[in-house]
Design a protein around this motif. Sequence first.
Motif, PDB file in Angstrom:
ATOM      1  N   PRO A   2      -0.837  70.804 -31.641  1.00  0.00           N
ATOM      2  CA  PRO A   2       0.656  70.182 -31.951  1.00  0.00           C
ATOM      3  C   PRO A   2       1.050  68.625 -31.453  1.00  0.00           C
ATOM      4  CG  PRO A   2       0.285  72.378 -31.221  1.00  0.00           C
ATOM      5  CD  PRO A   2      -0.941  71.825 -30.977  1.00  0.00           C
ATOM      6  N   ILE A   3       1.678  67.953 -31.922  1.00  0.00           N
ATOM      7  CA  ILE A   3       2.056  66.626 -31.451  1.00  0.00           C
ATOM      8  C   ILE A   3       3.717  66.823 -31.381  1.00  0.00           C
ATOM      9  CG2 ILE A   3       2.453  64.097 -32.053  1.00  0.00           C
ATOM     10  CD1 ILE A   3      -0.440  64.946 -31.534  1.00  0.00           C
ATOM     11  N   SER A   4       4.015  66.019 -30.026  1.00  0.00           N
ATOM     12  CA  SER A   4       5.492  65.587 -29.815  1.00  0.00           C
ATOM     13  C   SER A   4       5.765  64.290 -29.857  1.00  0.00           C
ATOM     14  CB  SER A   4       5.850  66.379 -28.626  1.00  0.00           C
ATOM     15  OG  SER A   4       5.417  67.738 -28.546  1.00  0.00           O
ATOM     16  N   ILE A   5       6.744  63.657 -30.717  1.00  0.00           N
ATOM     17  CA  ILE A   5       6.970  62.402 -30.763  1.00  0.00           C
ATOM     18  C   ILE A   5       8.449  62.308 -30.280  1.00  0.00           C
ATOM     19  CG2 ILE A   5       7.328  60.314 -32.389  1.00  0.00           C
ATOM     20  CD1 ILE A   5       5.253  61.603 -34.039  1.00  0.00           C
ATOM     21  N   ILE A  16       9.547  54.970 -26.271  1.00  0.00           N
ATOM     22  CA  ILE A  16       8.696  55.879 -27.252  1.00  0.00           C
ATOM     23  C   ILE A  16       7.546  56.682 -26.435  1.00  0.00           C
ATOM     24  CG2 ILE A  16       7.705  56.102 -29.327  1.00  0.00           C
ATOM     25  CD1 ILE A  16       8.708  53.215 -29.970  1.00  0.00           C
ATOM     26  N   HIS A  17       7.501  57.972 -26.546  1.00  0.00           N
ATOM     27  CA  HIS A  17       6.239  58.784 -25.883  1.00  0.00           C
ATOM     28  C   HIS A  17       5.872  59.701 -27.139  1.00  0.00           C
ATOM     29  CE1 HIS A  17       4.059  60.209 -22.717  1.00  0.00           C
ATOM     30  NE2 HIS A  17       4.080  61.410 -23.300  1.00  0.00           N
ATOM     31  N   ILE A  18       4.437  59.580 -27.093  1.00  0.00           N
ATOM     32  CA  ILE A  18       3.906  60.578 -27.980  1.00  0.00           C
ATOM     33  C   ILE A  18       2.848  61.494 -27.032  1.00  0.00           C
ATOM     34  CG2 ILE A  18       2.098  61.209 -29.906  1.00  0.00           C
ATOM     35  CD1 ILE A  18       3.157  58.913 -31.185  1.00  0.00           C
ATOM     36  N   SER A  19       2.955  62.827 -27.190  1.00  0.00           N
ATOM     37  CA  SER A  19       2.283  63.572 -26.436  1.00  0.00           C
ATOM     38  C   SER A  19       1.538  64.479 -27.269  1.00  0.00           C
ATOM     39  CB  SER A  19       3.056  64.670 -25.444  1.00  0.00           C
ATOM     40  OG  SER A  19       2.387  65.627 -24.810  1.00  0.00           O
ATOM     41  N   ALA A  20       0.037  64.631 -26.794  1.00  0.00           N
ATOM     42  CA  ALA A  20      -0.814  65.440 -27.739  1.00  0.00           C
ATOM     43  C   ALA A  20      -0.833  66.747 -26.890  1.00  0.00           C
ATOM     44  CB  ALA A  20      -2.194  64.914 -27.939  1.00  0.00           C
ATOM     45  N   GLY A  21      -0.548  68.140 -27.608  1.00  0.00           N
ATOM     46  CA  GLY A  21      -0.867  69.340 -26.939  1.00  0.00           C
ATOM     47  C   GLY A  21      -2.296  69.937 -27.005  1.00  0.00           C
ATOM     48  N   SER A  22      -2.455  71.184 -26.611  1.00  0.00           N
ATOM     49  CA  SER A  22      -3.764  71.665 -26.612  1.00  0.00           C
ATOM     50  C   SER A  22      -4.299  72.185 -27.905  1.00  0.00           C
ATOM     51  CB  SER A  22      -3.694  72.806 -25.575  1.00  0.00           C
ATOM     52  OG  SER A  22      -3.395  72.368 -24.450  1.00  0.00           O
ATOM     53  N   VAL A  23      -5.538  72.355 -28.008  1.00  0.00           N
ATOM     54  CA  VAL A  23      -6.140  72.721 -29.281  1.00  0.00           C
ATOM     55  C   VAL A  23      -5.744  74.125 -29.443  1.00  0.00           C
ATOM     56  CG1 VAL A  23      -8.237  73.231 -30.716  1.00  0.00           C
ATOM     57  CG2 VAL A  23      -7.933  71.157 -29.326  1.00  0.00           C
ATOM     58  N   ILE A  70       5.260  71.829 -28.893  1.00  0.00           N
ATOM     59  CA  ILE A  70       5.904  70.825 -29.502  1.00  0.00           C
ATOM     60  C   ILE A  70       7.412  70.595 -28.054  1.00  0.00           C
ATOM     61  CG2 ILE A  70       7.564  69.578 -31.030  1.00  0.00           C
ATOM     62  CD1 ILE A  70       5.453  70.537 -33.245  1.00  0.00           C
ATOM     63  N   HIS A  71       8.120  71.703 -28.258  1.00  0.00           N
ATOM     64  CA  HIS A  71       9.138  71.631 -27.235  1.00  0.00           C
ATOM     65  C   HIS A  71       8.734  71.470 -25.895  1.00  0.00           C
ATOM     66  CE1 HIS A  71      11.084  74.521 -30.349  1.00  0.00           C
ATOM     67  NE2 HIS A  71      11.326  73.133 -30.792  1.00  0.00           N
TER      68      HIS A  71
END
Length: 376
Positions: A220-223, A269-276, A306-307
Amino acid sequence: MITIDDIRPYLDAEVNDALEKGLNHPMIQALLQFTFPDKSWDEISELVRSCNSIQDFQSKVIYRSVRTVIEKSSEGFTTSGFDKLDPNQAYLYISNHRDIILDTSLLNVALLEHEKIMTASAIGNNLVKKPFLMELAKLNRSFLIMRDLPPREMLKTSRMVSQYIGHQLHKENRSVWIAQKEGRTKDGNDLTQQGVLKMIALAHNGLSVMEYFKSLKIVPISISYEFDPTDVLKIPELMAKHHDIAYVKSNNEDFNSILKGVTGQKKRIHISAGSVMDAELDAIGRSGETLNRQYQLLADQIDQQIHKNYHLWPSNYMAYDMLYKVDTFKDRYTEKEKRQFQRRIHRRVEGNNKIALHNYLLMYANPVVNQLNLES
């Protein structure tokens, strides 16, 4: 009849001819001159003609284009979580969706800078009706999600897209980006649609659905944008939804949103990659729930990541306090930031329209609400 050739991006062998054609298009010329303001047209043409693959075009041209957009329209771009990902592994990135073009473009900047595998990216065919946008999409490894088809044709095309996604991940070792729902999130409340997950799973071929999802390596990706440059453009649709009336887009609405999204000021701007996703899928598969319920449990798990990983800005905290008439987060912003935000609202919400103001604030406040709900 729609075939795979109607939805796929260009193959590397087709890139040179496509770029040669693109060099003659005034909009693509304008993009190139924006990207390389210090180069002559001859130098730009030579650089473009040296691109013999999509990877070449993305790394030599599009990367520079997006970096220039970041420099001119933001106060910085940060990332988190990408260091945990395997540089040799392809992932299925399921992402919240704020901006038509930039969300996936920024993700690919992050992936390139972290030396990870870049994505093939899903885009609605309704968004690339202008020929130059279609050219850029196919040159940037985008594949089409077909809209407004008859039900039987829609199912057939969805199965084709599902097989394409599976082939990219399993056979080509190519990562894939897809939004968690059809269309951008207008109200800031990022929720995954079961329909998207069901489409992806159409190619599960003998595996259980959750086993198949596990094989896709979902991340999951959070933008998050501190200011959404298209926020004012989303208000009419939110107002229509509030009044329970059908919303009809104007002819150039999507194109105007693309332009505004790229050129408008975003602040940070920030993008966070979650865990597989792994153990979660095993647990859902063992749950004994109906398949429909399993899809919803998976959607909930994606939403939680994402949240949780969504980077909250002063704009989010201010909107929450203003919407609910509290000072819960007053230590997360300054008086100066509050005045700036109030001026932004004044410019975007006409007169004393309380419904429009409520919807505008909710757009920024909902990510805070979602994080609070995780804690409750």
